[in-house]
Design a protein around this motif. Structure first.
Motif, PDB file in Angstrom:
ATOM      1  N   ALA A 216      27.882  34.548  53.046  1.00 56.22           N
ATOM      2  CA  ALA A 216      28.655  34.120  51.653  1.00 56.22           C
ATOM      3  C   ALA A 216      29.724  35.040  51.209  1.00 56.22           C
ATOM      4  O   ALA A 216      29.798  36.239  52.152  1.00 56.22           O
ATOM      5  CB  ALA A 216      27.768  34.098  50.662  1.00 56.22           C
ATOM      6  N   ASN A 217      30.741  34.741  50.545  1.00 56.13           N
ATOM      7  CA  ASN A 217      31.863  35.726  50.144  1.00 56.13           C
ATOM      8  C   ASN A 217      31.275  37.098  49.595  1.00 56.13           C
ATOM      9  O   ASN A 217      31.766  38.063  49.952  1.00 56.13           O
ATOM     10  CB  ASN A 217      32.564  35.009  49.192  1.00 56.13           C
ATOM     11  N   LYS A 218      30.165  36.899  48.860  1.00 58.15           N
ATOM     12  CA  LYS A 218      29.527  38.069  48.396  1.00 58.15           C
ATOM     13  C   LYS A 218      29.403  39.032  49.166  1.00 58.15           C
ATOM     14  O   LYS A 218      29.335  40.306  49.184  1.00 58.15           O
ATOM     15  CB  LYS A 218      28.477  37.772  47.632  1.00 58.15           C
ATOM     16  N   ILE A 219      28.836  38.542  50.442  1.00 58.76           N
ATOM     17  CA  ILE A 219      28.194  39.634  51.728  1.00 58.76           C
ATOM     18  C   ILE A 219      29.512  40.248  51.904  1.00 58.76           C
ATOM     19  O   ILE A 219      29.479  41.405  52.331  1.00 58.76           O
ATOM     20  CB  ILE A 219      27.473  38.627  52.584  1.00 58.76           C
ATOM     21  N   SER A 220      30.786  39.530  52.311  1.00 57.65           N
ATOM     22  CA  SER A 220      31.859  39.899  53.096  1.00 57.65           C
ATOM     23  C   SER A 220      32.354  41.195  52.110  1.00 57.65           C
ATOM     24  O   SER A 220      33.122  42.060  52.482  1.00 57.65           O
ATOM     25  CB  SER A 220      32.828  38.933  53.289  1.00 57.65           C
TER      26      SER A 220
END
Length: 329
Positions: A216-220
């Protein structure tokens, strides 16, 4: 020279409840049931008893095999009488330990056919725990039998177990993609080669041969080296169903050993923060092969699926097509 006769027997599809029936066993019902499965397994055992007696550790020569036999305290699934004694087989399709039920029956040997993973202490009981995957391997051997009846029935049961996700498909080429949106799951995947999620009606994990997480975007944002989308693919080596933190530890130690568990304990303990056992008392646990970085730049899931589902199945062709810019059909 006389021409060979061509068999022109017509075959059509058999439907049950609107769905195509692909096995004889499946013709008796769409929903898999223990009584149905043990009945057809008992029939196969009667055709080829020796190989099953060896597998189950029953001594002597088989003299009779009975299904749903009335015992003093219930009914045993399969009862085998041999020249050396009596053995019972108690089968469960779900994550249950049949031990307490099996000891209600008078027998010299007990076989517990179940996906349940016993602890080291439970393995010391006077009972043999056998998984459905082990039965699948036995059926694979019997499919080569010169006895046409044995060959047909073993093939049919094998297909039935595959169709109902009781055993892995022989050549599973589908990839299961699941969303990973927090750091503990990321590290569990990359460092410990494990993935877990709540057990439910979604059986995608049981049908796939490979796992490809979608970050997900949060991980990146939290990990600059990890990018939004699908980058890694890992082979699914084994699937377990666990029902407690204790079972989690038992399953991992059983598959990978105590030393491995101790070395990777930090990543496993991190699941305490986000695995809610009260809300989700059962979980799938994937044991994975080495994660390989295959796609750079990553594949975006909107090229593979419509809508906002958190998981889906796809093939290698679909995944590589999406990576090269292909669009959903």
């Amino acid at each position: 020279m006389p021409k060979r006769k061509v068999d022109k027997t017509e075959q059509i599809e058999l439907l049950r409840g609107g769905s195509v029936v692909s096995t004889l066993t499946g013709a008796f019902g769409k929903t898999i049931r223990e009584t149905r499965l043990t009945a057809i397994l008992g029939y196969l055992m009667a055709l080829e008893p020796t190989i099953f007696l060896e597998k189950f550790g029953f001594k002597g020569t088989a003299s009779s095999i009975s299904l749903e036999t009335s015992e003093e305290n219930g009914r045993s699934d399969i009862r085998v009488e041999t020249t050396k004694g009596i053995g019972v087989i108690e089968a469960k399709l779900g994550w249950q330990d049949p031990w307490k039920q099996s000891i209600e029956y008078k027998a010299k040997w007990r076989v517990l056919l179940t996906p349940y993973s016993p602890s080291e202490q439970e393995k010391k009981r006077k009972a043999l725990y056998i998984r459905w995957e082990d039965i699948g391997k036995l059926l694979k051997k019997l499919r080569k039998s010169t006895n046409r009846g044995v060959k047909y029935v073993s093939e049919d049961i094998h297909k039935y177990l595959e169709a109902n996700n009781m055993i892995k498909k022989e050549k599973p080429d589908e990839i299961c993609t699941k969303e990973i949106n927090e750091s503990s799951s990321l590290r569990l995947f990359l460092k410990a080669r494990l993935y877990g999620e709540s057990y439910g009606k979604d059986r995608q994990l049981t049908q796939a041969g490979y796992f490809a997480p979608h970050f997900a975007n949060k991980i990146s944002r939290d990990y600059p080296g990890v990018h939004y989308g699908i980058s890694y693919i890992s082979k699914i080596e084994r699937l377990e169903v666990i029902d407690s933190r204790k079972n989690l530890q038992q399953a991992i130690q059983s598959v990978r050993g105590k030393r491995w568990f101790k070395k990777h304990k930090t990543y496993i303990d991190a699941t305490k923060k986000y695995w809610d056992w009260k809300k989700y008392p059962k979980r799938y646990l994937l044991f994975l092969g080495e994660p390989y970085l295959v796609f750079n730049p990553p594949v975006k899931k909107d090229r593979l699926q419509k809508g906002g589902r958190k998981g889906f199945l796809c093939t290698f062709d679909e995944l590589f097509s999406a990576w090269q810019g292909g669009k959903l059909k």
